[in-house]
Design an enzyme around this catalytic site. Structure first.
Site, PDB file in Angstrom:
ATOM      1  NE  ARG A 207       3.288 -11.566  -7.691  1.00  0.00           N
ATOM      2  CZ  ARG A 207       3.715 -11.335  -6.540  1.00  0.00           C
ATOM      3  NH1 ARG A 207       3.597 -12.561  -5.013  1.00  0.00           N
ATOM      4  NH2 ARG A 207       4.145  -9.845  -4.954  1.00  0.00           N
TER       5      ARG A 207
ATOM      6  NE  ARG B 205      -0.443  -6.500 -12.261  1.00  0.00           N
ATOM      7  CZ  ARG B 205       0.263  -6.095 -11.909  1.00  0.00           C
ATOM      8  NH1 ARG B 205       1.522  -4.835 -13.135  1.00  0.00           N
ATOM      9  NH2 ARG B 205       1.337  -5.894 -10.756  1.00  0.00           N
TER      10      ARG B 205
END
Length: 531
Positions: free
Chosen positions: A59, A322
Site C-alpha cells: 500500500r 502475499r
C-alpha cells in the site's frame, strides 16, 4: 444493510461505465483463463495464479485521500493519514477515468462486505485486470445467484492501474492514488496494481460507517472460535502473527483481518484471507500452505529455477509477498463467518527490543492504552534504510485505515470490554534474551502454547508478578512453556541493560501518546507505563 437503494450518482456512473465490453461476474475459472490469456500471470504447480503488482508491492498510505465536503469535513480525523482532496479534483479525475475506459475491456464484480446482514454493504468493483477481479471474488463476500438477480450496489470501486494522475492538475502527491468519496460512495484507484488498495479502501469505508452511524466497533483483527463456542480476537500489525495465530487447526477461523463487534457477537467484513507468505512452509503454517491452490492468487513471489514450484524464501522483489484465497480454502473456516462475543482478546506485538513479556494480562485501563498505542517494531532488512530496530505505533492497530479519531474506536473498545467482561492479553511474538541481533525470536510453538493456555483458562489461577515498568501482570507458569522465558528481564545476560532498554521503550510510548492525551480519559491514562 446501510441503505436500500443506490444513489442517483451510482446509477448514472454504472450507465456511464457500460461501454458494451463489461464482463460482469465471471466465474473464477473464466477469470483465470482471462488472466493467463492476457499474460497477467502464470500457474504454479499447486494451481494458484502467480502475479506481479509492478512498481508498488504494498500500500501507499501517503497517496490515500478522502474527499472533503460538507458531510465529511467535521467528522474525519484529518492529517497525514486522512489527506483531504477537493470535490473538484475528484470530479476531474473521475471524468478522465471514465473517458479512459470508453474503449477498454472492463471486468465488473458484485460483492459485499459484512457477514452480519444488518451491516452489509453492497459493492460493485470495476477493474481493468482480470486477476484483480478474481482478487475481489476471493476477498469479499459473494452473493448467491438469487441475490445477484436483485443486487443493488451501494458503493462503486474503480481500479485502473494504467491510469495515472497529474499531480499539478489533480492535487495528488504523485501519479498513484486511492481516493475515497464518502458522500458519493465511490472509491477511485489508479497508478498502482497492488490489489490490497481495493480491500483496504472498503475497510476504511466500514471504519467510517460502523462506529459513526451504527455504534459498532470496527476492528483490524483476526478471529477464531473454539469447540465450546468461545471467540478469540487477535489484533496486530503486519509481521506480528495475526493471520498465522488465528489459523489454528483446533479452532474454526472466522477471519484474518477485518471484523465488526456488535452487542450480539462479531462478524467478518470479508470472505477471504490475504496472508503474507514470505518464508512460509507447511510445517509451520499448514492451513495457509494448503490454501494456496487452484483459485488462490500469489503476489510477487518467484519460482525455483526451471520449475513452477514457488520459492517462498525469495524476497528480492519484496518481503511483502502475499496470497489471496477465499475462506473456504481453509478447512476449518466457519461459514457464514460469524462469531460470538469475544472471551479473550490478544494484542500482538513483535517487540524487537526484547522488553515486552511473551504474555501478560492487562486490566481495562492498560488494554485501552495499549489498544490506542498499537505498538510493534520493524527490524533491519525489512525496509530500505532500516539498520536497527524501529519502534512503530499505529493507533488501534490500524491507523492507516481509520477515518475517525482513534479515541472514538478506543471508547467503543473500552465499553465493550466492560459490558462483556473480556480477558485482554498482551503477547510479544518478537524477541527475548536481548534486542534484535543479540536475543532470539520467541518460538512460534511457545506463543501458540501461551495462547492455548489463555483460551483454555489455564492461566486463571496461576501466580502473577507485576512488571516493574509496564505494570502488566506476568504469569509465572504456563503449560508447555519454559518458566524462565516468561519474565523477560530474567532472559537477559545483563538485567541492568534490560532495565535501560525498558525505560527507553516506556518513554517512546509516552511520547507517542502525547497526540491523544487531550482526548484520553483518566482511566485510559492510568494504563500508561512508568516512564
Amino acid at each position: 444493510m446501510f441503505s436500500t437503494s443506490p444513489t442517483t450518482d451510482q446509477s448514472q456512473l454504472h450507465e456511464q461505465l457500460d461501454n458494451g465490453q463489461v464482463k460482469l461476474n465471471l466465474t473464477p475459472a473464466e477469470l483465470l483463463e482471462q488472466s493467463l490469456a492476457r499474460k497477467e500471470g502464470t500457474l504454479t504447480d499447486t494451481g494458484a495464479l502467480m502475479t506481479d503488482t509492478g512498481k508498488f508491492t504494498g500500500r501507499s498510505p501517503k497517496d490515500r485521500y478522502i474527499v472533503s465536503d460538507e458531510t465529511t469535513k467535521g467528522n474525519i480525523w484529518w492529517g497525514s493519514i486522512n489527506i483531504p482532496l477537493s470535490e473538484s479534483h475528484f470530479d476531474n479525475i473521475l471524468d478522465r477515468m471514465c473517458s479512459y475506459l470508453k474503449k477498454s475491456p472492463l471486468y465488473a464484480r458484485d460483492v459485499y462486505a459484512g457477514a452480519d446482514a444488518r451491516y452489509r454493504l453492497n459493492i460493485r468493483v470495476y477493474t481493468t485486470l482480470a486477476w484483480h477481479n478474481l482478487f475481489c471474488h476471493n476477498m469479499f463476500l459473494r452473493p448467491d445467484q438469487e441475490e445477484l438477480q436483485h443486487f443493488k450496489p451501494e458503493y462503486t470501486v474503480i481500479c485502473i492501474p494504467e491510469f495515472e494522475a497529474d499531480p499539478f492538475v489533480d492535487g495528488t502527491r504523485g501519479k498513484n492514488f486511492t481516493i475515497i468519496h464518502l458522500s458519493k460512495k465511490i472509491i477511485l484507484i489508479g497508478g498502482t496494481a497492488y490489489a490490497g488498495e481495493i480491500k483496504k479502501g472498503i475497510f476504511s469505508v466500514m471504519n467510517y460507517l460502523l462506529p459513526l452511524k451504527e455504534k459498532v466497533l470496527s476492528m483490524h483483527c483476526s478471529a477464531n472460535i473454539g469447540k465450546a463456542g468461545d471467540t478469540a480476537v487477535f489484533f496486530g500489525l503486519s509481521g506480528t502473527g495475526k493471520t498465522t495465530l488465528s489459523a489454528d487447526p483446533e479452532r474454526k477461523l472466522v477471519g484474518d483481518d477485518e471484523h465488526g463487534w456488535t452487542n450480539n457477537g462479531i462478524f467478518n467484513f470479508e470472505g477471504g484471507c490475504y496472508a503474507k507468505v514470505v518464508d512460509i512452509n507447511r510445517d509451520r503454517e499448514p492451513e495457509i500452505w494448503d490454501a494456496i491452490k487452484y483459485g488462490a492468487i500469489l503476489e510477487n513471489t518467484r519460482y525455483f529455477p526451471g520449475t513452477r514450484t514457488v520459492d517462498y524464501t525469495d524476497k528480492h522483489l519484496t518481503e511483502n509477498t502475499r496470497t489471496a484465497y477465499p475462506l473456504h480454502h481453509i478447512q476449518n473456516a466457519i461459514v457464514p463467518p460469524l462469531g460470538t462475543i469475544p472471551k479473550n482478546i490478544f494484542l500482538l506485538t513483535a517487540d524487537a527490543f526484547g522488553v515486552i513479556p511473551p504474555i501478560s494480562k492487562l486490566n481495562n485501563s492498560q488494554a485501552m492504552y495499549h489498544f490506542i498505542s498499537g505498538y510493534t517494531s520493524k527490524v533491519a532488512g525489512t525496509e530500505m534504510g532500516i539498520s536497527e530496530p524501529k519502534k512503530t505505533f499505529s493507533a488501534c492497530f490500524g491507523a492507516a485505515f481509520l477515518p475517525l479519531h482513534p479515541t472514538m474506536y478506543a471508547t467503543l473498545f473500552g465499553k465493550k470490554m466492560k459490558d462483556h467482561d473480556v480477558n485482554v492479553w498482551l503477547v510479544n511474538t518478537g524477541w527475548t534474551g536481548g534486542s534484535f541481533g543479540i536475543g532470539t525470536r520467541i518460538k512460534l510453538s511457545y506463543t501458540r502454547a501461551m495462547i492455548t493456555a489463555a483460551l483454555e483458562g489455564n492461566l486463571k489461577n496461576v501466580t502473577y508478578r507485576t512488571h516493574e515498568i509496564f505494570n502488566v501482570a506476568i504469569p509465572q507458569t504456563c503449560p508447555n512453556v519454559p518458566s524462565n522465558l516468561l519474565n523477560p528481564r530474567d532472559t537477559w545476560e545483563n538485567p541492568l541493560e534490560y532495565d535501560h532498554k525498558a525505560h527507553q521503550l516506556a518513554l517512546a510510548f509516552a511520547e507517542n501518546f502525547k497526540q491523544f492525551e487531550d482526548f484520553a480519559s483518566g482511566e485510559i491514562m492510568a494504563g500508561a507505563p512508568n516512564s
